[in-house]
Design an enzyme around this catalytic site. Structure first.
Site, mmCIF file in Angstrom:
data_model
loop_
_atom_site.group_PDB
_atom_site.id
_atom_site.type_symbol
_atom_site.label_atom_id
_atom_site.label_comp_id
_atom_site.label_asym_id
_atom_site.label_seq_id
_atom_site.Cartn_x
_atom_site.Cartn_y
_atom_site.Cartn_z
ATOM 1 N N CYS A 42 0.914 -1.161 0.036
ATOM 2 C CA CYS A 42 -0.067 0.053 0.178
ATOM 3 C C CYS A 42 0.985 1.184 -0.021
ATOM 4 O O CYS A 42 1.996 1.258 0.396
ATOM 5 C CB CYS A 42 -1.064 -0.061 1.126
ATOM 6 S SG CYS A 42 -2.111 1.270 1.143
ATOM 7 N N ASP A 44 0.515 3.845 1.798
ATOM 8 C CA ASP A 44 0.201 4.393 2.742
ATOM 9 C C ASP A 44 1.735 4.730 3.420
ATOM 10 O O ASP A 44 2.796 4.310 3.569
ATOM 11 C CB ASP A 44 -0.442 3.249 4.066
ATOM 12 C CG ASP A 44 -0.933 4.054 5.279
ATOM 13 O OD1 ASP A 44 -0.192 4.834 6.116
ATOM 14 O OD2 ASP A 44 -2.058 4.038 5.724
ATOM 15 N N ARG A 46 2.638 5.494 6.546
ATOM 16 C CA ARG A 46 3.251 5.035 7.649
ATOM 17 C C ARG A 46 4.002 3.578 7.626
ATOM 18 O O ARG A 46 4.226 3.185 8.467
ATOM 19 C CB ARG A 46 1.916 4.768 8.577
ATOM 20 C CG ARG A 46 1.155 6.007 9.047
ATOM 21 C CD ARG A 46 0.109 5.943 9.654
ATOM 22 N NE ARG A 46 -0.846 5.423 8.625
ATOM 23 C CZ ARG A 46 -2.043 5.089 8.911
ATOM 24 N NH1 ARG A 46 -2.628 5.324 10.042
ATOM 25 N NH2 ARG A 46 -3.157 4.604 8.069
ATOM 26 N N HIS A 98 -2.329 -4.005 5.289
ATOM 27 C CA HIS A 98 -2.016 -3.755 6.429
ATOM 28 C C HIS A 98 -3.329 -3.444 6.970
ATOM 29 O O HIS A 98 -4.320 -2.924 6.181
ATOM 30 C CB HIS A 98 -1.356 -2.326 6.516
ATOM 31 C CG HIS A 98 -1.726 -1.068 5.934
ATOM 32 N ND1 HIS A 98 -2.315 -0.101 6.644
ATOM 33 C CD2 HIS A 98 -1.838 -0.747 4.449
ATOM 34 C CE1 HIS A 98 -2.875 0.628 5.744
ATOM 35 N NE2 HIS A 98 -2.514 0.472 4.680
ATOM 36 N N CYS A 101 -6.291 -0.064 6.824
ATOM 37 C CA CYS A 101 -5.947 0.477 5.573
ATOM 38 C C CYS A 101 -7.148 1.495 5.020
ATOM 39 O O CYS A 101 -8.307 1.310 4.989
ATOM 40 C CB CYS A 101 -5.685 -0.535 4.364
ATOM 41 S SG CYS A 101 -5.633 0.294 2.847
#
Ligand code: CO
Length: 222
Positions: A42, A44, A46, A98, A101
């Site tokens: 992803c 993302d 983080r 994750h 998400c």
């Protein structure tokens, strides 16, 4: 957030640290890459794939998109996979999803963000496919966690179903697909034990997944 100038200063420090122990590191890296892994994860912010699993630049080829999707009409993802498998000869593909998400959550909540909603339609297809599993979970966090896991399973199958992986297996090239899931709150990845290294293993994963559609909890990450 740091200022742009600070980012460049941090970069110089990072490069200095890497060359302190190994002065030829970047020079060697500039000549060729030889990664054994392809990461599909992803976007993302983080998640920091390469460094969080102890790898250095040059050790992992990376493709990321919103909610780590592998669609058979996505030329970007397919091109990355084709180059990674046929040219770089990676031996492992890690599909990493994750928990919590945002993309999966938006799909689950039928939220509207604009263009990205069309991309997330693919997750809504998965949601409808596993409606019976999801509707038994009364807690919305548990439903989201489950859909994040189901998304990884579906994307592992999707990777195995591409002509790229199918052709590689047919010519005897070793390529293993793995499904991992990351919990941002812990910083820890878990192997979902759904790896496929051959057509037979992919078939068995598909069978296990689809025949247990009503009770797929057995596929929980360990
Ligand atoms: Co995400």
């Amino acid at each position: 957030m740091k200022k742009i100038e600070e980012l460049l200063a941090a970069n110089r420090q990072w490069a200095e640290e890497l060359t302190a122990d190994d002065p030829q590191f970047f020079e060697r890296l500039s000549e060729a890459q030889n990664p054994e892994l392809l990461w599909i994860g992803c976007s993302d912010s983080r998640i920091s794939p390469t460094s969080s699993i102890g790898l250095l630049p040059g050790e992992m080829f990376v493709h990321r998109n919103v909610a780590n999707l592998v669609n058979h009409s996505d030329m970007n993802c397919l091109s990355v996979m084709q180059f990674a498998i046929e040219v770089l000869k990676v031996r492992h593909i890690i599909v990493c999803g994750h928990y919590n998400c945002g993309g999966v959550k938006a799909a689950l909540d039928d939220a509207r963000f604009g263009l990205v909603d069309n991309w997330l339609r693919h997750i809504q297809d998965i949601m409808h496919k596993y409606e019976t599993v999801l509707k038994h979970l009364s807690d919305s966090d548990a439903r989201l966690d489950k859909l994040c896991e189901l998304n990884v399973i579906e994307q592992v199958i999707s990777v195995g179903e591409t002509t790229i992986v199918q052709d590689a297996w047919e010519r005897g090239q070793e390529v293993a697909i793995h499904g991992w899931i990351y919990r941002i709150a812990e910083g820890i990845y878990r192997d979902m034990n759904i790896s496929a290294r051959s057509l037979a293993e992919l078939d068995s994963l598909r069978e296990k997944t689809y025949s247990n559609r009503g009770s797929i909890g057995t596929l929980h990450a360990n």
